[in-house]
Write a protein that holds these residues in place. Structure first.
Motif, PDB file in Angstrom:
ATOM      1  N   LEU A 220       0.864  -1.177   0.000  1.00 43.50           N
ATOM      2  CA  LEU A 220       0.000   0.000   0.000  1.00 43.50           C
ATOM      3  C   LEU A 220       0.901   1.227   0.000  1.00 43.50           C
ATOM      4  O   LEU A 220       1.714   1.405   0.919  1.00 43.50           O
ATOM      5  N   VAL A 221       0.766   2.063  -1.028  1.00 43.97           N
ATOM      6  CA  VAL A 221       1.503   3.328  -1.097  1.00 43.97           C
ATOM      7  C   VAL A 221       0.538   4.438  -0.721  1.00 43.97           C
ATOM      8  O   VAL A 221      -0.488   4.632  -1.382  1.00 43.97           O
ATOM      9  N   VAL A 222       0.844   5.157   0.349  1.00 46.69           N
ATOM     10  CA  VAL A 222      -0.034   6.234   0.808  1.00 46.69           C
ATOM     11  C   VAL A 222       0.547   7.568   0.346  1.00 46.69           C
ATOM     12  O   VAL A 222       1.663   7.937   0.710  1.00 46.69           O
ATOM     13  N   GLY A 223      -0.223   8.287  -0.469  1.00 46.51           N
ATOM     14  CA  GLY A 223       0.223   9.572  -0.997  1.00 46.51           C
ATOM     15  C   GLY A 223       0.009   9.639  -2.493  1.00 46.51           C
ATOM     16  O   GLY A 223      -0.200   8.616  -3.159  1.00 46.51           O
ATOM     17  N   ALA A 224       0.069  10.855  -3.022  1.00 47.73           N
ATOM     18  CA  ALA A 224      -0.131  11.044  -4.464  1.00 47.73           C
ATOM     19  C   ALA A 224       0.950  11.938  -5.052  1.00 47.73           C
ATOM     20  O   ALA A 224       0.766  12.537  -6.092  1.00 47.73           O
ATOM     21  N   SER A 225       2.088  12.023  -4.343  1.00 46.23           N
ATOM     22  CA  SER A 225       3.229  12.801  -4.829  1.00 46.23           C
ATOM     23  C   SER A 225       3.928  12.041  -5.948  1.00 46.23           C
ATOM     24  O   SER A 225       3.592  10.886  -6.233  1.00 46.23           O
ATOM     25  N   TYR A 226       4.931  12.687  -6.558  1.00 43.66           N
ATOM     26  CA  TYR A 226       5.667  11.978  -7.611  1.00 43.66           C
ATOM     27  C   TYR A 226       6.411  10.774  -7.018  1.00 43.66           C
ATOM     28  O   TYR A 226       6.561   9.740  -7.674  1.00 43.66           O
ATOM     29  N   VAL A 227       6.861  10.886  -5.765  1.00 41.45           N
ATOM     30  CA  VAL A 227       7.526   9.750  -5.114  1.00 41.45           C
ATOM     31  C   VAL A 227       6.555   8.582  -4.993  1.00 41.45           C
ATOM     32  O   VAL A 227       6.896   7.428  -5.288  1.00 41.45           O
ATOM     33  N   ALA A 228       5.318   8.878  -4.579  1.00 41.74           N
ATOM     34  CA  ALA A 228       4.306   7.829  -4.426  1.00 41.74           C
ATOM     35  C   ALA A 228       4.031   7.135  -5.750  1.00 41.74           C
ATOM     36  O   ALA A 228       4.030   5.894  -5.835  1.00 41.74           O
ATOM     37  N   LEU A 229       3.813   7.918  -6.794  1.00 45.20           N
ATOM     38  CA  LEU A 229       3.437   7.333  -8.082  1.00 45.20           C
ATOM     39  C   LEU A 229       4.604   6.621  -8.751  1.00 45.20           C
ATOM     40  O   LEU A 229       4.420   5.583  -9.400  1.00 45.20           O
ATOM     41  N   GLU A 230       5.806   7.158  -8.599  1.00 50.83           N
ATOM     42  CA  GLU A 230       6.976   6.479  -9.174  1.00 50.83           C
ATOM     43  C   GLU A 230       7.192   5.122  -8.512  1.00 50.83           C
ATOM     44  O   GLU A 230       7.412   4.114  -9.192  1.00 50.83           O
ATOM     45  N   CYS A 231       7.126   5.092  -7.179  1.00 56.40           N
ATOM     46  CA  CYS A 231       7.321   3.830  -6.464  1.00 56.40           C
ATOM     47  C   CYS A 231       6.213   2.828  -6.803  1.00 56.40           C
ATOM     48  O   CYS A 231       6.486   1.654  -7.087  1.00 56.40           O
ATOM     49  N   ASP A 308       1.462  -6.484   2.862  1.00 59.07           N
ATOM     50  CA  ASP A 308       2.763  -6.894   3.393  1.00 59.07           C
ATOM     51  C   ASP A 308       3.598  -5.678   3.787  1.00 59.07           C
ATOM     52  O   ASP A 308       4.405  -5.737   4.711  1.00 59.07           O
ATOM     53  N   THR A 309       3.407  -4.574   3.035  1.00 60.13           N
ATOM     54  CA  THR A 309       4.207  -3.368   3.257  1.00 60.13           C
ATOM     55  C   THR A 309       3.319  -2.141   3.130  1.00 60.13           C
ATOM     56  O   THR A 309       2.456  -2.088   2.243  1.00 60.13           O
ATOM     57  N   VAL A 310       3.536  -1.161   3.996  1.00 61.21           N
ATOM     58  CA  VAL A 310       2.882   0.144   3.870  1.00 61.21           C
ATOM     59  C   VAL A 310       3.984   1.178   3.657  1.00 61.21           C
ATOM     60  O   VAL A 310       4.896   1.321   4.491  1.00 61.21           O
ATOM     61  N   LEU A 311       3.926   1.868   2.526  1.00 59.22           N
ATOM     62  CA  LEU A 311       4.937   2.859   2.150  1.00 59.22           C
ATOM     63  C   LEU A 311       4.340   4.256   2.251  1.00 59.22           C
ATOM     64  O   LEU A 311       3.394   4.590   1.524  1.00 59.22           O
ATOM     65  N   TRP A 312       4.864   5.074   3.157  1.00 61.74           N
ATOM     66  CA  TRP A 312       4.396   6.448   3.293  1.00 61.74           C
ATOM     67  C   TRP A 312       5.122   7.338   2.294  1.00 61.74           C
ATOM     68  O   TRP A 312       6.360   7.388   2.281  1.00 61.74           O
ATOM     69  N   ALA A 313       4.367   8.036   1.458  1.00 59.07           N
ATOM     70  CA  ALA A 313       4.951   8.966   0.477  1.00 59.07           C
ATOM     71  C   ALA A 313       4.085  10.221   0.460  1.00 59.07           C
ATOM     72  O   ALA A 313       3.449  10.565  -0.535  1.00 59.07           O
ATOM     73  N   ILE A 314       4.067  10.904   1.607  1.00 63.63           N
ATOM     74  CA  ILE A 314       3.138  12.021   1.822  1.00 63.63           C
ATOM     75  C   ILE A 314       3.859  13.365   1.883  1.00 63.63           C
ATOM     76  O   ILE A 314       3.307  14.348   2.383  1.00 63.63           O
ATOM     77  N   GLY A 315       5.072  13.399   1.373  1.00 67.25           N
ATOM     78  CA  GLY A 315       5.818  14.652   1.364  1.00 67.25           C
ATOM     79  C   GLY A 315       7.121  14.541   2.139  1.00 67.25           C
ATOM     80  O   GLY A 315       7.441  13.492   2.718  1.00 67.25           O
ATOM     81  N   ARG A 316       7.864  15.650   2.140  1.00 66.20           N
ATOM     82  CA  ARG A 316       9.173  15.666   2.773  1.00 66.20           C
ATOM     83  C   ARG A 316       9.304  16.893   3.671  1.00 66.20           C
ATOM     84  O   ARG A 316       8.617  17.898   3.457  1.00 66.20           O
ATOM     85  N   ILE A 317      10.182  16.793   4.663  1.00 68.36           N
ATOM     86  CA  ILE A 317      10.437  17.920   5.556  1.00 68.36           C
ATOM     87  C   ILE A 317      11.935  18.234   5.533  1.00 68.36           C
ATOM     88  O   ILE A 317      12.763  17.329   5.403  1.00 68.36           O
ATOM     89  N   PRO A 318      12.291  19.517   5.627  1.00 69.11           N
ATOM     90  CA  PRO A 318      13.707  19.895   5.553  1.00 69.11           C
ATOM     91  C   PRO A 318      14.476  19.451   6.793  1.00 69.11           C
ATOM     92  O   PRO A 318      13.933  19.420   7.900  1.00 69.11           O
TER      93      PRO A 318
END
Length: 520
Positions: A220-231, A308-318
């Motif tokens: 499960l990929v959570v998020g709709a960023s480019y990181v989420a969609l690429e993964c 089996d896996t939950v991948l968080w792709a909800i953005g990044r922080i500096p």
């Protein structure tokens, strides 16, 4: 914007490069009187920081680089080179390529190749090859710093004052370093939704996915960023059951027509999408699987699924929280926590700079950080007065059908110039390679956003299709330097390529005509 109060001056009789390191402005803290350890200290060993350090050293400066990777909550860590090399562009593109190869193998029988179907993918073998390449890049960066006589410290840095940092090794040993100029290039790290039960304990991020020894399985990929969609795209391409959970729109900040086409194609290739949904809880079941509970925002209904896996792709922080920026008087945006900079990349402290993802208002892209770092080093050494131009920066999202773009989105162009002043030329096309293999090409699409007034300056180009990055890079040159629609139409295409479809764009949205390309 902050910074810029201190003015660089050259001391009488000083060498051209050396002189710029004398500043008018605030008097250094008493502890820093006298000669500093280094002319330039770079905090962060990612693409931007390394580029800046190597350029300054090549121009004769005494330079040090401080870099430290805090392991992810899952315990993943890596070597010198930053996000792009270790957990970003490089491993992402290689895994994207692995997925594309799977598609090509499935196409092969149509072209006469006798390939046994279905083909199986070995995650462990791919991961080992990708990780070995990344490690070779880590080593290469170490060698390059050594060759340029840049001192490298593997220590976690924080500011003591505006000229001094304290660095702590993994073993707890402290080192104090001082410099006349300091560049902060610490980048960012993935966000965790800490308000969600089980998110931190059981989830992973892009910091981990590329270093997994074994297949993530049903993900499960959570998020709709480019990181989420690429993964999600390469996981599906590798044959894994993959679901993307999106709260709102995909690829926020990008052209939304293109973004919709990206997700439509991914869905056609087998990626599942849960739209307008948010997770509320992750629990580990006795068999090791993860049970995820989520709410459908449209219906209000609660749902449950196992992965089996939950991948968080909800953005990044500096990466600014541990730097003790207040000790040096460096201002940040209280909302984003990014460092405020001016056009010269200077912070609120004139001799301290910030480049790359950690700086406010900068695109989070490796090539812009590299160029900004090099230009900053050249300015500090009196070799150039050029500043980084962040307009018309091209980029590509490496989803299964790649999305390349440069310039304004259609929404941005209309918002800025008004719909009556914007002309959009567009076409749906079919790559020749897709024909024999009978591949779905319904989302292969190009649009060029222009001013309506002749000669129709090109404001933006958006392309969805194979090798979109390679295509976009070439056209970016023309758009960067003011190409018009008329000039693009005077360009002869290379046949048969996807790129030639750009110079054949004749149908405008305003005309209402069918934009589907037929024949040659």
């Amino acid at each position: 914007m902050c910074g810029g109060e201190g003015r660089a001056v050259r001391l009488p009789g000083a060498p051209e490069c050396a002189g710029v390191f004398q500043q008018e402005g605030p008097t250094p803290a008493p502890a820093m009187e006298g000669k500093q350890d280094y002319d330039l200290l770079v905090i962060g060993g990612g693409s931007g920081g390394l580029a800046c350090a190597k350029e300054a050293a090549q121009l004769g400066k005494k330079v040090a680089v401080v870099d430290y990777v805090e392991p992810s909550p899952r315990g993943t860590s890596w070597g010198l080179g930053g996000t792009c090399v270790n957990v970003g562009c490089i491993p992402k593109k290689l895994m994207h390529q692995a997925a594309l190869l799977g598609g090509m193998i499935r196409d092969a029988p149509h072209y006469g190749w006798d390939v046994a179907q279905p083909v199986q993918h070995d995650w462990k073998k791919m991961a080992e090859a990708v990780q070995n390449h990344v490690k070779s890049l880590n080593w290469g960066h170490r060698v390059q710093l050594q060759d340029r006589k840049v001192k490298y410290f593997n220590i976690k840095a924080s500011f003591v004052n505006e000229h001094t940092i304290s660095g702590v090794t993994k073993g707890g040993k402290e080192t104090l370093l001082s410099a006349e100029h300091i560049v902060i290039a610490t980048g960012g790290r993935p966000k965790y939704p800490t308000h969600i039960e089980g998110a931190l304990e059981y989830g992973i991020t892009s910091d981990d996915i590329f270093w997994l020894k074994d297949s993530p399985g049903k993900t499960l990929v959570v998020g709709a960023s480019y990181v989420a969609l690429e993964c999600a795209g390469f996981l599906t391409g590798l044959g894994l059951d993959t679901t993307v959970m999106m709260r709102s729109i995909p690829l926020r900040g990008f052209d939304q027509q293109m973004s919709s086409l990206v997700t439509e194609y991914m869905a056609s290739q087998g990626t599942h999408f849960l739209k307008h949904c948010i997770p509320s809880r992750v629990q580990k079941l006795p068999d090791g699987q993860l049970q995820v509970t989520w709410e459908d925002l449209t219906s209000g209904i609660e749902n449950v699924g196992t992965f089996d896996t939950v991948l968080w792709a909800i953005g990044r922080i500096p990466e600014t929280r541990s730097l003790n920026l207040e000790n040096a008087g460096i201002n940040t945006n209280p909302n984003s926590q990014k460092i405020l900079v001016d056009a010269q990349e200077a912070t609120s402290v004139p001799h301290i700079y910030a480049i790359g993802d950690v700086a406010e208002g900068r695109p989070e892209l490796t090539p812009t950080a590299i160029m900004a770092g090099k230009l900053l080093a050249q300015r500090l050494c009196g070799q150039s007065s050029d500043v980084m131009d962040y307009s018309n920066v091209p980029t590509t999202i490496f989803t299964p059908l790649e999305y390349g773009c440069v310039g304004l989105s259609e929404e941005e162009a209309i918002a800025h110039y008004g719909e009556e002043h914007v002309e959009v030329y567009h076409a749906y096309y079919k790559p020749l390679e897709f024909t024999v293999a009978e591949r779905d090409a319904s989302q292969c699409y190009i649009k060029m956003v222009c001013l309506r007034k002749p000669p129709q300056l090109v404001l933006g180009l958006h392309l969805l299709g194979p090798n979109a990055g390679e295509v976009t890079q070439g056209f970016a040159l023309g758009i960067k330097f003011g190409a018009s629609y008329k000039q693009v139409m005077q360009t002869v295409g290379i046949h048969p390529t996807c790129a030639e479809e750009v110079v054949k764009l004749r149908i405008s949205k305003r005309s209402g005509l069918d934009p589907t390309v037929t024949g040659c």
